[in-house]
Design a protein around this motif. Sequence first.
Motif, PDB file in Angstrom:
ATOM      1  N   GLU A   1     -59.501  90.578 -68.540  1.00 34.67           N
ATOM      2  CA  GLU A   1     -60.642  91.081 -67.770  1.00 34.67           C
ATOM      3  C   GLU A   1     -60.399  92.512 -67.290  1.00 34.67           C
ATOM      4  OE1 GLU A   1     -63.715  89.853 -67.314  1.00 34.67           O
ATOM      5  OE2 GLU A   1     -63.143  88.228 -68.655  1.00 34.67           O
ATOM      6  N   TYR A   2     -59.178  92.808 -66.849  1.00 35.25           N
ATOM      7  CA  TYR A   2     -58.850  94.188 -66.454  1.00 35.25           C
ATOM      8  C   TYR A   2     -59.107  95.136 -67.625  1.00 35.25           C
ATOM      9  CZ  TYR A   2     -56.443  93.492 -61.932  1.00 35.25           C
ATOM     10  OH  TYR A   2     -56.134  93.251 -60.616  1.00 35.25           O
ATOM     11  N   GLU A   3     -58.609  94.769 -68.806  1.00 32.62           N
ATOM     12  CA  GLU A   3     -58.781  95.616 -69.991  1.00 32.62           C
ATOM     13  C   GLU A   3     -60.264  95.771 -70.339  1.00 32.62           C
ATOM     14  OE1 GLU A   3     -54.621  94.442 -72.285  1.00 32.62           O
ATOM     15  OE2 GLU A   3     -56.499  93.540 -72.940  1.00 32.62           O
ATOM     16  N   LYS A   4     -60.979  94.662 -70.317  1.00 33.65           N
ATOM     17  CA  LYS A   4     -62.401  94.658 -70.675  1.00 33.65           C
ATOM     18  C   LYS A   4     -63.210  95.553 -69.736  1.00 33.65           C
ATOM     19  CE  LYS A   4     -65.909  91.131 -71.474  1.00 33.65           C
ATOM     20  NZ  LYS A   4     -66.144  89.688 -71.428  1.00 33.65           N
ATOM     21  N   GLU A   5     -62.881  95.490 -68.450  1.00 34.76           N
ATOM     22  CA  GLU A   5     -63.601  96.288 -67.441  1.00 34.76           C
ATOM     23  C   GLU A   5     -62.998  97.676 -67.255  1.00 34.76           C
ATOM     24  OE1 GLU A   5     -63.714  93.872 -63.927  1.00 34.76           O
ATOM     25  OE2 GLU A   5     -64.703  92.218 -64.978  1.00 34.76           O
ATOM     26  N   LYS A   6     -61.957  97.978 -68.034  1.00 33.27           N
ATOM     27  CA  LYS A   6     -61.257  99.268 -67.970  1.00 33.27           C
ATOM     28  C   LYS A   6     -60.721  99.564 -66.561  1.00 33.27           C
ATOM     29  CE  LYS A   6     -63.489 101.222 -72.003  1.00 33.27           C
ATOM     30  NZ  LYS A   6     -62.852 100.329 -72.887  1.00 33.27           N
ATOM     31  N   LYS A   7     -60.282  98.494 -65.882  1.00 33.89           N
ATOM     32  CA  LYS A   7     -59.667  98.642 -64.563  1.00 33.89           C
ATOM     33  C   LYS A   7     -58.208  99.046 -64.746  1.00 33.89           C
ATOM     34  CE  LYS A   7     -60.348  95.438 -61.459  1.00 33.89           C
ATOM     35  NZ  LYS A   7     -60.515  94.105 -60.809  1.00 33.89           N
ATOM     36  N   GLU A   8     -57.701  99.793 -63.786  1.00 33.16           N
ATOM     37  CA  GLU A   8     -56.293 100.181 -63.836  1.00 33.16           C
ATOM     38  C   GLU A   8     -55.426  98.937 -63.669  1.00 33.16           C
ATOM     39  OE1 GLU A   8     -53.049 102.911 -61.452  1.00 33.16           O
ATOM     40  OE2 GLU A   8     -55.191 103.292 -61.157  1.00 33.16           O
TER      41      GLU A   8
END
Length: 132
Positions: free
Chosen positions: A52-59
């Motif tokens: 989910e972090y990767e998908k949402e481009k979150k750090e």
Amino acid sequence: MAKYAYPAVFTPEKNGFYSIVFPDLEGCYTCGDSIEDGIEHAQDVLALVLFEYEKEKKEIPKPSTLDAIPLADGCFANYIACDTMAYRKRYNNKAVKKTLTLPEWLNEAAMEKGLNFSQVLQEALIQKIDGE
């Protein structure tokens, strides 16, 4: 998309159960009926959260070291590893329609051989991604 290892804190519960939390990742926690079950569930929840972090481009936060994690009595910390690409392949397999352009001669030659365009494209893309 990568491989990760994050520390998880295991807290023993009644009947041999464990609560598991990843202190570096908000909302990343699970439980297990045993240590083995807990590790399996921890790998799955870690992959889900990091996906989910990767998908949402979150750090993506840097993982702590085990010795930097405060532990209550009876608790222990251990690194848990996951691979978000493997997770994507397992759970994010919905077909997506793509339109592409080919030279007419290539289309005709492929059709004469009875090639499945979707399968050939998937195989070529996987080979290209894995070769990087």
